[in-house]
Design a protein around this motif. Structure first.
Motif, PDB file in Angstrom:
ATOM      1  N   ALA A   1      51.798  12.748   9.802  1.00 13.05           N
ATOM      2  CA  ALA A   1      50.564  12.929  10.570  1.00 13.05           C
ATOM      3  C   ALA A   1      50.319  11.731  11.488  1.00 13.05           C
ATOM      4  CB  ALA A   1      49.378  13.122   9.626  1.00 13.05           C
ATOM      5  N   HIS A   2      50.544  10.515  10.969  1.00 12.39           N
ATOM      6  CA  HIS A   2      50.376   9.308  11.794  1.00 12.39           C
ATOM      7  C   HIS A   2      51.332   9.334  12.989  1.00 12.39           C
ATOM      8  CE1 HIS A   2      47.840   8.099   8.644  1.00 12.39           C
ATOM      9  NE2 HIS A   2      48.666   7.340   7.940  1.00 12.39           N
ATOM     10  N   TYR A   3      52.566   9.769  12.733  1.00 13.87           N
ATOM     11  CA  TYR A   3      53.568   9.814  13.802  1.00 13.87           C
ATOM     12  C   TYR A   3      53.168  10.795  14.903  1.00 13.87           C
ATOM     13  CZ  TYR A   3      57.785  11.572  16.100  1.00 13.87           C
ATOM     14  OH  TYR A   3      58.691  12.017  17.026  1.00 13.87           O
ATOM     15  N   VAL A   4      52.762  11.993  14.520  1.00 13.72           N
ATOM     16  CA  VAL A   4      52.399  13.010  15.516  1.00 13.72           C
ATOM     17  C   VAL A   4      51.125  12.600  16.253  1.00 13.72           C
ATOM     18  CG1 VAL A   4      51.792  15.441  15.873  1.00 13.72           C
ATOM     19  CG2 VAL A   4      53.531  14.826  14.189  1.00 13.72           C
ATOM     20  N   PHE A   5      50.197  11.965  15.542  1.00 11.49           N
ATOM     21  CA  PHE A   5      48.981  11.478  16.208  1.00 11.49           C
ATOM     22  C   PHE A   5      49.329  10.396  17.231  1.00 11.49           C
ATOM     23  CE2 PHE A   5      45.245   8.605  16.386  1.00 11.49           C
ATOM     24  CZ  PHE A   5      44.326   9.507  16.902  1.00 11.49           C
ATOM     25  N   ALA A   6      50.272   9.519  16.874  1.00 12.99           N
ATOM     26  CA  ALA A   6      50.713   8.493  17.821  1.00 12.99           C
ATOM     27  C   ALA A   6      51.324   9.131  19.060  1.00 12.99           C
ATOM     28  CB  ALA A   6      51.735   7.564  17.156  1.00 12.99           C
ATOM     29  N   LEU A   7      52.075  10.224  18.870  1.00 16.62           N
ATOM     30  CA  LEU A   7      52.622  10.957  20.014  1.00 16.62           C
ATOM     31  C   LEU A   7      51.494  11.503  20.887  1.00 16.62           C
ATOM     32  CD1 LEU A   7      55.618  13.064  18.608  1.00 16.62           C
ATOM     33  CD2 LEU A   7      55.675  10.890  19.836  1.00 16.62           C
ATOM     34  N   GLY A   8      50.437  12.017  20.236  1.00 21.71           N
ATOM     35  CA  GLY A   8      49.303  12.545  20.993  1.00 21.71           C
ATOM     36  C   GLY A   8      48.633  11.466  21.826  1.00 21.71           C
ATOM     37  N   ILE A   9      48.447  10.289  21.241  1.00 17.72           N
ATOM     38  CA  ILE A   9      47.839   9.177  21.980  1.00 17.72           C
ATOM     39  C   ILE A   9      48.747   8.743  23.131  1.00 17.72           C
ATOM     40  CG2 ILE A   9      47.078   6.775  21.828  1.00 17.72           C
ATOM     41  CD1 ILE A   9      45.209   8.766  20.486  1.00 17.72           C
ATOM     42  N   ALA A  10      50.056   8.671  22.861  1.00 20.18           N
ATOM     43  CA  ALA A  10      51.007   8.288  23.909  1.00 20.18           C
ATOM     44  C   ALA A  10      50.986   9.283  25.064  1.00 20.18           C
ATOM     45  CB  ALA A  10      52.411   8.189  23.320  1.00 20.18           C
ATOM     46  N   ARG A  11      50.948  10.579  24.729  1.00 21.88           N
ATOM     47  CA  ARG A  11      50.908  11.608  25.772  1.00 21.88           C
ATOM     48  C   ARG A  11      49.630  11.486  26.606  1.00 21.88           C
ATOM     49  NH1 ARG A  11      55.572  12.104  23.873  1.00 21.88           N
ATOM     50  NH2 ARG A  11      56.549  14.109  23.432  1.00 21.88           N
ATOM     51  N   PHE A  12      48.505  11.226  25.941  1.00 17.65           N
ATOM     52  CA  PHE A  12      47.237  11.106  26.673  1.00 17.65           C
ATOM     53  C   PHE A  12      47.256   9.896  27.605  1.00 17.65           C
ATOM     54  CE2 PHE A  12      43.017   9.166  27.037  1.00 17.65           C
ATOM     55  CZ  PHE A  12      42.363  10.179  27.717  1.00 17.65           C
ATOM     56  N   LEU A  13      47.769   8.758  27.121  1.00 17.50           N
ATOM     57  CA  LEU A  13      47.827   7.558  27.959  1.00 17.50           C
ATOM     58  C   LEU A  13      48.730   7.767  29.171  1.00 17.50           C
ATOM     59  CD1 LEU A  13      48.022   4.785  25.206  1.00 17.50           C
ATOM     60  CD2 LEU A  13      46.074   5.320  26.674  1.00 17.50           C
ATOM     61  N   SER A  14      49.847   8.453  28.940  1.00 20.47           N
ATOM     62  CA  SER A  14      50.754   8.746  30.051  1.00 20.47           C
ATOM     63  C   SER A  14      50.083   9.669  31.067  1.00 20.47           C
ATOM     64  CB  SER A  14      52.038   9.398  29.515  1.00 20.47           C
ATOM     65  OG  SER A  14      52.915   9.713  30.569  1.00 20.47           O
TER      66      SER A  14
ATOM     67  N   GLN B   1      51.662  18.506  28.035  1.00 18.31           N
ATOM     68  CA  GLN B   1      52.046  17.828  26.807  1.00 18.31           C
ATOM     69  C   GLN B   1      50.855  17.172  26.116  1.00 18.31           C
ATOM     70  OE1 GLN B   1      54.675  14.366  27.345  1.00 18.31           O
ATOM     71  NE2 GLN B   1      54.274  14.474  29.534  1.00 18.31           N
ATOM     72  N   THR B   2      49.816  16.846  26.878  1.00 16.54           N
ATOM     73  CA  THR B   2      48.594  16.309  26.273  1.00 16.54           C
ATOM     74  C   THR B   2      47.847  17.397  25.514  1.00 16.54           C
ATOM     75  OG1 THR B   2      48.381  14.647  28.016  1.00 16.54           O
ATOM     76  CG2 THR B   2      46.412  15.131  26.722  1.00 16.54           C
ATOM     77  N   PHE B   3      47.702  18.559  26.134  1.00 16.24           N
ATOM     78  CA  PHE B   3      46.956  19.644  25.502  1.00 16.24           C
ATOM     79  C   PHE B   3      47.714  20.265  24.341  1.00 16.24           C
ATOM     80  CE2 PHE B   3      44.236  19.440  29.219  1.00 16.24           C
ATOM     81  CZ  PHE B   3      43.001  19.783  28.685  1.00 16.24           C
TER      82      PHE B   3
END
Length: 272
Positions: A195-208, A243-245
């Motif tokens: 869950a932490h890993y996928v959430f980190a991906l979500g944050i990375a996608r949003f920042l990008s 990818q953010t949504f």
């Protein structure tokens, strides 16, 4: 005697009671508010892209810790890791031949880490790999992304093959997390490290995504012109938004789970 709920729990409960259209509206408003905040506090928006890659690398580090500590890869999608390694390798090649900068170093570190995760899942921890749950056919993503990159790619001065590769990694990155989401949908229960890993991906996608949106706003659209003509500039922005949504729904339930003090994330039917 009733215990008083924290404000964030009250807000979370109110949001859950709202119809889907209201939830979608609130998500858009929240995203716009976050963009305004980032525009106010971040002077150089290129730092957002560097931060996105750093957060992605941090997410990979969480996976490495999970594999080393728990000696299991249950809940992880090997196909998502394969797709991640593929788009990182292509992007790294493009970075070497088109522009060598800090992103090249970050991508190199992330690629090496991802390859190590793939090695552990495929060979060392194969017995705990949930192959029956990791059932998303990757050719449904690779082939359309390859075809689309041939049709729509940058119109810069670089060699045609390099421009097609650049477009391919942009498109593939946008959908590379789908197999991981399918695994979580199939299991319905997501352990903390995954869950932490996928959430980190979500944050990375949003920042990008924020990086590109704010760059377009600050240049009043001139950035899109600099990327070339035709549909390519719009496709870059669309890929970032998609990818953010894709991860927005999961991130909502992750935050809800953390606020509720739950160590294991349980996904309702229909999520991701």
């Amino acid at each position: 005697m009733k215990t008083s709920k924290r404000p964030i729990q009250v807000v979370s409960a109110w949001v859950r009671r709202q119809p889907p259209k209201v939830k979608a509206f609130l998500a858009v408003v929240s995203g716009m508010a976050a963009l305004v905040f980032l525009r106010m506090v971040v002077n150089d928006h290129d730092n957002l892209f560097v931060a996105a890659e750093a957060v992605h690398a941090l997410g990979i580090s969480v996976l490495i810790y999970k594999l080393m500590k728990e000696k299991t890869c249950a809940g992880l999608s090997l196909k998502s890791q394969d797709l991640t390694a593929l788009f990182l390798a292509v992007r790294l090649y493009c970075s070497f031949v088109m522009e060598y900068d800090i992103h090249t170093i970050l991508d190199s570190a992330t690629l090496v880490s991802t390859l190590w995760v793939i090695y552990m899942i495929r060979f060392k921890l194969r017995s705990s790999y949930m192959e029956d749950k990791d059932n998303f056919a990757i050719y449904y993503m690779v082939i359309p992304c390859a075809a689309l990159s041939i049709i729509i790619h940058p119109s810069t001065y670089h060699h045609l093959i390099n421009r097609v590769f650049w477009a391919f990694c942009v498109y593939l990155e946008a959908v590379s997390v789908l197999p991981q989401l399918r695994v979580m949908q199939n299991t319905k229960i997501v352990e903390p490290f995954t869950a932490h890993y996928v959430f980190a991906l979500g944050i990375a996608r949003f920042l990008s995504c924020a990086h590109w949106v704010l760059q377009v706003l600050d240049t009043r659209g001139r950035l899109l012109t600099a990327l070339g003509f035709g549909l390519w500039p719009s496709m870059v922005l669309l890929s970032e938004i998609i990818q953010t949504f894709i991860l927005a729904d999961f991130c909502y339930y992750y935050v809800k789970s953390v606020v509720g003090g739950q160590l294991v994330l349980r996904l309702p039917s229909g999520v991701v």
